[in-house]
Design a protein around this motif. Structure first.
Motif, mmCIF file in Angstrom:
data_model
loop_
_atom_site.group_PDB
_atom_site.id
_atom_site.type_symbol
_atom_site.label_atom_id
_atom_site.label_comp_id
_atom_site.label_asym_id
_atom_site.label_seq_id
_atom_site.Cartn_x
_atom_site.Cartn_y
_atom_site.Cartn_z
ATOM 1 N N TYR A 90 -2.484 4.507 -8.323
ATOM 2 C CA TYR A 90 -3.183 4.716 -7.052
ATOM 3 C C TYR A 90 -2.187 4.791 -5.894
ATOM 4 C CZ TYR A 90 -6.480 3.692 -3.289
ATOM 5 O OH TYR A 90 -7.218 3.734 -2.149
ATOM 6 N N ASN A 91 -1.202 3.884 -5.935
ATOM 7 C CA ASN A 91 -0.168 3.929 -4.900
ATOM 8 C C ASN A 91 0.603 5.243 -4.935
ATOM 9 O OD1 ASN A 91 -0.352 1.803 -3.304
ATOM 10 N ND2 ASN A 91 1.343 0.636 -4.159
ATOM 11 N N LEU A 94 -1.505 7.981 -3.471
ATOM 12 C CA LEU A 94 -1.592 7.932 -2.011
ATOM 13 C C LEU A 94 -0.300 8.403 -1.370
ATOM 14 C CD1 LEU A 94 -3.509 4.758 -0.965
ATOM 15 C CD2 LEU A 94 -4.235 7.108 -0.982
ATOM 16 N N THR A 95 0.829 8.177 -2.072
ATOM 17 C CA THR A 95 2.103 8.565 -1.480
ATOM 18 C C THR A 95 2.406 10.033 -1.703
ATOM 19 O OG1 THR A 95 2.830 6.339 -1.986
ATOM 20 C CG2 THR A 95 4.503 7.901 -1.314
ATOM 21 N N ARG A 97 0.234 12.401 -3.528
ATOM 22 C CA ARG A 97 -0.939 13.254 -3.670
ATOM 23 C C ARG A 97 -0.955 14.032 -4.969
ATOM 24 N NH1 ARG A 97 -4.887 11.617 -0.443
ATOM 25 N NH2 ARG A 97 -3.759 10.352 1.003
ATOM 26 N N LEU B 81 -0.884 -4.493 -4.721
ATOM 27 C CA LEU B 81 -0.709 -3.038 -4.731
ATOM 28 C C LEU B 81 -1.851 -2.338 -4.019
ATOM 29 C CD1 LEU B 81 0.545 -2.291 -8.325
ATOM 30 C CD2 LEU B 81 1.741 -1.897 -6.209
ATOM 31 N N LEU B 82 -3.091 -2.792 -4.290
ATOM 32 C CA LEU B 82 -4.232 -2.095 -3.705
ATOM 33 C C LEU B 82 -4.326 -2.361 -2.213
ATOM 34 C CD1 LEU B 82 -6.979 -2.479 -6.409
ATOM 35 C CD2 LEU B 82 -5.506 -0.560 -5.912
ATOM 36 N N ALA B 85 -1.639 -0.448 -0.307
ATOM 37 C CA ALA B 85 -1.520 0.965 -0.681
ATOM 38 C C ALA B 85 -1.497 1.855 0.545
ATOM 39 C CB ALA B 85 -2.685 1.354 -1.590
ATOM 40 N N GLN B 86 -2.348 1.533 1.527
ATOM 41 C CA GLN B 86 -2.401 2.384 2.704
ATOM 42 C C GLN B 86 -1.139 2.249 3.543
ATOM 43 O OE1 GLN B 86 -4.808 4.424 3.158
ATOM 44 N NE2 GLN B 86 -6.399 3.703 1.769
ATOM 45 N N SER B 88 1.846 1.730 2.445
ATOM 46 C CA SER B 88 3.076 2.129 1.777
ATOM 47 C C SER B 88 3.605 3.421 2.394
ATOM 48 C CB SER B 88 2.808 2.346 0.293
ATOM 49 O OG SER B 88 1.913 3.400 0.134
ATOM 50 N N LEU B 89 4.864 3.664 2.167
ATOM 51 C CA LEU B 89 5.526 4.793 2.819
ATOM 52 C C LEU B 89 4.841 6.101 2.478
ATOM 53 C CD1 LEU B 89 8.910 5.633 1.084
ATOM 54 C CD2 LEU B 89 7.272 4.119 0.081
ATOM 55 N N PHE B 90 4.487 6.824 3.492
ATOM 56 C CA PHE B 90 3.632 7.993 3.328
ATOM 57 C C PHE B 90 4.471 9.234 3.559
ATOM 58 C CE2 PHE B 90 -0.526 9.446 2.653
ATOM 59 C CZ PHE B 90 -0.641 10.630 3.331
ATOM 60 N N ILE B 91 4.853 9.886 2.448
ATOM 61 C CA ILE B 91 5.798 10.985 2.543
ATOM 62 C C ILE B 91 5.071 12.301 2.778
ATOM 63 C CG2 ILE B 91 7.481 12.285 1.213
ATOM 64 C CD1 ILE B 91 8.396 9.680 0.053
ATOM 65 N N LYS B 97 -2.803 16.070 3.347
ATOM 66 C CA LYS B 97 -3.582 14.832 3.258
ATOM 67 C C LYS B 97 -5.067 15.163 3.160
ATOM 68 C CE LYS B 97 -4.039 11.009 6.363
ATOM 69 N NZ LYS B 97 -3.362 10.443 7.506
ATOM 70 N N GLU B 98 -5.646 14.754 2.072
ATOM 71 C CA GLU B 98 -7.072 15.008 1.934
ATOM 72 C C GLU B 98 -7.852 13.897 2.601
ATOM 73 O OE1 GLU B 98 -7.691 15.116 -2.232
ATOM 74 O OE2 GLU B 98 -5.862 16.258 -2.515
ATOM 75 N N TYR B 102 -16.080 8.806 1.464
ATOM 76 C CA TYR B 102 -16.760 8.064 0.402
ATOM 77 C C TYR B 102 -18.251 8.366 0.376
ATOM 78 C CZ TYR B 102 -12.544 5.474 -0.283
ATOM 79 O OH TYR B 102 -11.264 5.134 -0.571
#
Lengths: 110, 196
Positions: A90-91, A94-95, A97, B81-82, B85-86, B88-91, B97-98, B102
């Motif tokens: 999941y991580n 998110l990172t 895609r 981890l969960l 998760a948001q 964490s480093l977002f490359i 980004k979708e 929900y």
């Protein structure tokens, strides 16, 4: 015969882990391998008896209780592995895609 | 590069399948001595009719304790981890980004099935926990059935009474109550062992 079927189940899991590119399916493969091992131990331990290992009403000729007790531990560890791996996947999703390991490698190396 | 990796994977698969096949398909007669020992001694030594429960909670209780520690650490790691998760480093860029909406992914099928099935699953889990000590496998799987019922109920918001099983505050109260019950039963057992 039973062992051959269980071996085929194990090979299915191993094939998924080695060849399939999707990470989620790899995690499913780990679960399938664990299920095959659990089945093997239960089937082999049940060869020496007939009834479930619960001693009431003068039950005799029970199956071996040791593999069953150990496989409880194995099932719990399998659940731990699956949960952790799914959290990591999941991580990763998110990172980066994607779940495909080739795309993941390209995106990490680039 | 990809072809080399594929060849390596094929060799690994073949060798591992050969090794595991030799391990799995050789037939050695299963020893019966330990089974006989447990069959004759379990009732006198532990008092439990279920030999698997006796092994799991009596003879090898420290194994179970270590396994519980492993489960606890795995749950901690998964929650970490969960939850992070948001953060964490977002490359990936914003264009890829979708938007995970929900509400559009929840249909009413899940809602109807969960509101009918969730309470039944919870009752079944309680039944297994209460009467599992004389069924094969013990009462351990009752806990997992109960947990899966709670997880299913937490998927959607339901209007009937079973929505209380999906509220975090309610679950915290139940947890505290069960822990207090555990401590009280432990002390009662100690008192009984000391004085009666």
């Amino acid at each position: 015969m039973n062992e051959l079927l269980i071996y085929l189940i194990f090979l299915t899991g191993l094939f998924a882990v080695v060849f399939i590119k999707n990470i989620i399916k790899k995690i499913f493969g780990l679960g399938i391998m664990n299920s095959a091992v659990v089945l093997l131990f239960i089937v082999r331990g049940a060869e020496i008896g007939e009834s479930a290992p619960i001693l009431e009403n003068t039950v005799y000729n029970v199956v071996d209780p040791i593999p069953q007790a150990l496989m409880l531990t194995a099932i719990v560890i399998s659940v731990c592995i699956t949960a952790l791996a799914l959290g990591l996947a999941y991580n990763l999703y998110l990172t980066y895609r994607t779940f495909d390991i080739d795309e993941l490698r390209d995106k990490i190396e680039s | 590069m990809r072809i080399i990796k594929k060849i390596i994977g094929f060799i690994t698969f073949t060798l591992a399948s050969l090794f595991i096949g030799i391990l799995m398909l050789t037939r050695i007669p299963w020893p019966t001595e330990l089974r006989d020992i447990y069959e004759t001694n379990t009732i006198q030594e532990t008092g439990a009719p279920n030999i698997v429960s006796a092994i799991y909670l009596g003879y090898r209780a420290y194994d179970t304790l270590g396994e519980t520690i492993v489960l606890f650490i795995a749950a901690m790691g998964t929650l970490y981890l969960l939850r992070h998760a948001q953060k964490s480093l977002f490359i990936a860029t914003d264009s890829t980004k979708e938007t995970l909406t929900y509400k559009t992914r929840r249909t009413s099928i899940i809602k109807v099935i969960v509101s009918k099935l969730g309470p039944a699953i919870i009752i079944f889990g309680m039944y297994i926990m209460a009467f599992g000590y004389r069924s094969p496998g013990g009462g351990f799987q009752g806990g997992s059935v109960l947990a899966s019922g709670i997880v299913i109920l937490s998927f959607v918001f339901i209007e009937n009474k079973s929505k209380y099983m999906a509220i975090t505050q309610m679950l915290k109260k139940i947890e505290v109550m069960v822990f207090i019950l555990l401590l009280v039963s432990f002390f009662l057992a100690c008192l009984q062992a000391l004085f009666f």
